[in-house]
Enzyme design. Structure first.
Site, PDB file in Angstrom:
ATOM      1  N   ASP A 209     -18.194  39.139 -77.781  1.00  0.00           N
ATOM      2  CA  ASP A 209     -17.872  39.977 -76.621  1.00  0.00           C
ATOM      3  C   ASP A 209     -16.902  41.076 -77.048  1.00  0.00           C
ATOM      4  OD1 ASP A 209     -14.884  39.069 -75.904  1.00  0.00           O
ATOM      5  OD2 ASP A 209     -16.031  37.306 -76.513  1.00  0.00           O
ATOM      6  N   ASP A 211     -13.884  41.529 -75.652  1.00  0.00           N
ATOM      7  CA  ASP A 211     -12.614  41.196 -75.015  1.00  0.00           C
ATOM      8  C   ASP A 211     -12.597  41.887 -73.644  1.00  0.00           C
ATOM      9  OD1 ASP A 211     -10.287  39.552 -75.440  1.00  0.00           O
ATOM     10  OD2 ASP A 211      -9.095  41.370 -75.472  1.00  0.00           O
TER      11      ASP A 211
END
Length: 289
Positions: A209, A211
């Site tokens: 991802d 973040d």
């Protein structure tokens, strides 16, 4: 120490290796307490491999509850010569997208609730962490990741946070301003303890991802991370196979094998005997003299 024994610590999404020939789960006791799980020991292409699921099978141990000292200690007791960590991470920079892999070569340690050394209570040692990962093992990991079909970045700085909560936006932006490239919860003190145990250590991060620093990006959610982990896991397994198959027949010595020669400072006459006994695997070659 001419033979390779490769230790593999599997992070989120990698709890078992079905690649091993004649695999056996073996319990190894540690004077440092209970490790995350038993060790899965077998062979790939004739090379002994020792696998530990970092969070235990079923992922039942949180990052702050991991017994990092016991985990590294049992790797040493199992005869591991080189240690590969595979970890799920978040990206703090645009060019490292979900699905990418990275070999980390620097760390910023922001953890605070963990035991970070085998030493200190009657036996003091100061290992250098200027170059915290093994370049030889990292190079092998890069080549193996490429062969596995992953887009891989050759270097980067890992921000180790305490967790288990994900970052706030303010924290995420701060870490980016510090020059961190990726973020995770488990590389520290793992890398520090591996160095104290004289184990060459490399970390392959699997980006799940962005973040939460990216504008208009969905907040990090476990469901999305799990989906990306499942995609990454197959490449991670292939990476391990390619890395093992590419090892030279003979393992040449690494400077990390003897790093404690220059780190231990306590006069032998005043060493804590109880601690020395606990250090039999980590530093036994020096403490026996």
């Amino acid at each position: 120490m001419n033979e390779w024994v490769v230790g593999i610590i599997g992070g989120s999404g990698l709890y078992q290796l079905d690649l091993l020939e004649n695999p056996q789960w073996i319990a190894v006791n540690s004077p440092w307490g209970k490790p995350s799980d038993e060790l899965l020991i077998g062979h790939i292409a004739g090379v002994k491999c020792v696998f530990l699921p970092r969070h235990g099978r079923g992922h039942h141990i949180g990052p702050s509850q991991l017994n990092f000292r016991a985990n590294i200690d049992i790797m040493k007791r199992a005869g591991v010569t080189d240690l590969l960590s595979i970890s799920a991470i978040g990206s703090l920079c645009e060019e490292m997208a979900p699905g990418d892999f990275i070999t980390v070569d620097q760390f910023i340690d922001r953890t605070f609730a963990r035991e970070k050394s085998f030493f200190g209570d009657g036996i003091v040692a100061h290992v250098s962490m200027a170059e915290p990962t093994c370049p030889r093992l990292s190079d092998l990991a890069v080549s193996a990741a490429q062969m596995a079909g992953a887009k891989v970045h050759r270097s980067g700085t890992y921000l180790a946070m305490e967790g288990p909560q994900f970052s706030s936006k303010a924290e995420s932006h701060m870490y980016r301003s510090w020059g961190a490239d990726v973020i995770g919860m488990t590389a520290m003190p793992e890398a520090k303890l591996a160095r104290e145990a004289e184990l060459p250590y490399a970390l392959i991060g699997m980006v799940t991802d962005y973040d939460c620093w990216r504008e208009n990006e969905e907040a990090v959610e476990v469901e999305a991370i799990i989906a990306q982990l499942q995609s990454n896991a197959e490449k991670a397994r292939a990476l391990i196979t390619y890395l093992i198959e590419a090892l030279p027949k003979k393992r040449e010595a690494s400077p990390i094998d003897t790093v404690l020669d220059f780190a231990m400072i306590t006069d032998p006459a005043v060493r804590n005997k109880k601690l020395a006994a606990k250090l039999d695997a980590v530093a036994g070659r020096l403490l026996k003299t």
